[in-house]
Structures are given as structure tokens and as C-alpha cells.
Design a protein around this motif. Structure first.
Motif, short mmCIF file in Angstrom:
data_model
loop_
_atom_site.label_atom_id
_atom_site.label_comp_id
_atom_site.label_asym_id
_atom_site.label_seq_id
_atom_site.Cartn_x
_atom_site.Cartn_y
_atom_site.Cartn_z
N SER A 24 57.65 65.29 68.12
CA SER A 24 56.69 66.34 67.82
C SER A 24 57.38 67.39 66.95
N PRO A 25 57.40 67.17 65.64
CA PRO A 25 58.17 68.03 64.74
C PRO A 25 57.68 69.47 64.72
N LYS A 26 58.65 70.36 64.66
CA LYS A 26 58.35 71.79 64.59
C LYS A 26 58.77 72.42 63.26
N SER A 27 59.60 71.70 62.49
CA SER A 27 60.09 72.26 61.22
C SER A 27 60.10 71.19 60.14
N VAL A 28 59.82 71.61 58.91
CA VAL A 28 59.71 70.68 57.78
C VAL A 28 60.42 71.27 56.56
N LEU A 29 61.22 70.44 55.89
CA LEU A 29 61.79 70.78 54.59
C LEU A 29 61.16 69.85 53.56
N ASP A 30 60.46 70.44 52.60
CA ASP A 30 59.78 69.70 51.53
C ASP A 30 60.56 69.91 50.25
N VAL A 42 51.15 67.33 56.40
CA VAL A 42 51.87 67.64 57.64
C VAL A 42 50.93 68.27 58.65
N MET A 43 50.18 69.26 58.21
CA MET A 43 49.30 69.98 59.13
C MET A 43 48.13 69.12 59.60
N GLY A 44 47.79 68.10 58.81
CA GLY A 44 46.72 67.22 59.22
C GLY A 44 47.17 66.13 60.18
N HIS A 45 48.49 65.94 60.29
CA HIS A 45 49.00 64.85 61.12
C HIS A 45 49.75 65.32 62.35
N TYR A 46 50.42 66.47 62.27
CA TYR A 46 51.22 66.96 63.39
C TYR A 46 50.68 68.30 63.88
N ASP A 47 50.71 68.49 65.20
CA ASP A 47 50.05 69.64 65.81
C ASP A 47 50.95 70.84 66.08
N HIS A 48 52.26 70.63 66.09
CA HIS A 48 53.14 71.70 66.58
C HIS A 48 54.14 72.21 65.55
N VAL A 49 53.86 72.00 64.28
CA VAL A 49 54.76 72.49 63.24
C VAL A 49 54.69 74.01 63.19
N GLN A 50 55.85 74.64 63.24
CA GLN A 50 55.93 76.10 63.25
C GLN A 50 56.59 76.67 62.01
N GLN A 51 57.38 75.83 61.32
CA GLN A 51 58.15 76.33 60.18
C GLN A 51 58.15 75.31 59.05
N TYR A 52 57.89 75.78 57.84
CA TYR A 52 57.88 74.93 56.66
C TYR A 52 58.69 75.60 55.56
N MET A 53 59.60 74.84 54.94
CA MET A 53 60.38 75.33 53.82
C MET A 53 60.07 74.47 52.60
N ASP A 89 63.18 68.96 61.41
CA ASP A 89 62.70 67.75 62.08
C ASP A 89 62.17 66.72 61.08
N ILE A 90 61.57 67.19 60.00
CA ILE A 90 61.14 66.32 58.91
C ILE A 90 61.73 66.84 57.60
N VAL A 91 62.42 65.97 56.89
CA VAL A 91 62.88 66.27 55.54
C VAL A 91 62.22 65.26 54.62
#
Length: 236
Positions: A24-30, A42-53, A89-91
Motif C-alpha cells: 500500500s504505497p504512501k510515496s511516489v517519485l515520478d 497513481v491516485m486512481g489505483h492506490y488509496d493511501h498515497v500521501q506524498q508525490y515528488m 514506495d514507487i519510483v
């Protein structure tokens, strides 16, 4: 943006059954975020993302991304380089590495790898962009072999308690070897339908023709590699 969104969405669907169910990823680096299409996926697939870079070397794209993604209730940051010392959590990188030279790709891949703490994804649009994805796969395989050799050495020395996690490629083909399609003209790629838009197409869509057979859809191609690098697993 539209094609980035749909490609990322397809990849998230493909890897879902090949990584821990509790992920359940909470952070993403794009990396190479463009106008922010990956964030929408990301927002359409995962429910608990709190931080995006979002990282991109073009200020005009970053400005557009800030505007297009301003409605999300989460912490979003935008810049030309990721902050040092942070993991995510996701790069993910969609349609970016193919714009770089091979040496610049290696630098970008190393930065992405060091920041990865879960799911590592590289994708490129178009059937001619496979070489960039294949370079990413070769980079990952080298990292896997390094970890395997390290574990073998520690096993021989009786240090089983210090074994490290070995990443694994999970998609599109979950084997830990070179791509068997790399000698083909266009390598390995997949088809995707993207809704047609009514304003001039982005650069990655210029060569895609809309066929009457598929209505208001643009037919596209993409290549990708997805890797599970470990990291925490949360069910919250």
C-alpha cells in the motif's frame, strides 16, 4: 499526459498480482514527470498515497503539472532533481529515458534505483523506444547479480543473518534473464488505446494515427520493465 496516464494505469494493473498483496504505497517519485499524467494514474489505483515528488528538467512542464494536479489532497512537490537521501514506495519513469543519451540514462537509473523502496518501473512510448527500456532491464539485472553474489559470499562465510533482499523483475515477463526479444527489430512492446484529444497531440503521439475502426481512440505502443525492490509492506 493522457498517454502517460494510460500506460502507468496498465502497468499498475499488470503488476498487482505479482507483488505482495499488502503493498500500500504512501510515496511516489515520478522521474521525468512531464505534465503529471502518472500522478493521475497513481491516485486512481492506490488509496493511501500521501506524498508525490515530480521531477522534470523542463520548467514549463513542471508549471503545467502544478496546475493540472493542484486538486489532489496530498503533499506534492515538483523540481528538477529529487532530494537526496529519500526513498519512495514507487519510483517510476514514463517516456523519459529515451530522450537521454545512454550515459545520462545510467545516471538517471542509478538515482532512481537508490530512491526505490518497493516498486521500480521504467516505461517508454512507441515501438522504437525499446532500447531505453532494455538498457534499464540490463541495469536491473546487474544489480540483481551483485546482490546474489553478495549473499553467496555471506553464506560461505556463515553470515546467514546478514543476507540482503534480492530484487526481482515482476513484469512484463517475470524471469531474471535478458529479454529474449531484444534481437527483434522493435524488441518487446504492447498495444494500448488512448482516448483522442481535441488539441494538438503531445510529442510522443505525433506518429500515432487514429483509425476509424477504433472510434475516438488512438492506438499506441509502449515497452516497460517493473521490478520489486522490497521495502516495507503496509496493510493500512
Amino acid at each position: 499526459m493522457c498517454q502517460d496516464l494510460h500506460v502507468a494505469q496498465r502497468i499498475f494493473e499488470q503488476v498487482q498480482g505479482r507483488i505482495p498483496r499488502e503493498f500500500s504505497p504512501k510515496s511516489v517519485l515520478d522521474y521525468g514527470c512531464g505534465t503529471g499524467g502518472v500522478l493521475w494514474a497513481v491516485m486512481g489505483h492506490y488509496d493511501h498515497v500521501q506524498q508525490y515528488m515530480g521531477v522534470d528538467n523542463k520548467n514549463d512542464l513542471l508549471s503545467a503539472a502544478r496546475s493540472l494536479c493542484s486538486g489532489f489532497h496530498m503533499r506534492t512537490r515538483w523540481g528538477q532533481a529529487p532530494p537526496k537521501g529519500f526513498t519512495y514506495d514507487i519510483v517510476i519513469s514514463v517516456d523519459h529515458l529515451s530522450t537521454l543519451s545512454p550515459s545520462a540514462r545510467r545516471t538517471a537509473l542509478q538515482k532512481m534505483w537508490e530512491a526505490s523502496n518497493g516498486l521500480f518501473i521504467v516505461a517508454e512510448h512507441g515501438k522504437r523506444s525499446f532500447s531505453a527500456v532494455n538498457q534499464a532491464r540490463e541495469f536491473v539485472l546487474k544489480k540483481i547479480r551483485q546482490q546474489e553474489r553478495l549473499n553467496e559470499k555471506r553464506m560461505r562465510n556463515g553470515n546467514e543473518e546478514s543476507l540482503v533482499f534480492v530484487p526481482r523483475i515482476v513484469a512484463p515477463c517475470p524471469h531474471q534473464s535478458q529479454c529474449p526479444m531484444q534481437t527483434e527489430k522493435y524488441g518487446c512492446h504492447f498495444g494500448i488505446r488512448v482516448p483522442q484529444i481535441d488539441f494538438p497531440l503531445f510529442s510522443e503521439q505525433k506518429e500515432i494515427k487514429c483509425s476509424p475502426r477504433f472510434g475516438q481512440n488512438i492506438l499506441g505502443k509502449f515497452s516497460y520493465v517493473a521490478v520489486w525492490t522490497g521495502g516495507h509492506v503496509s496493510s493500512s
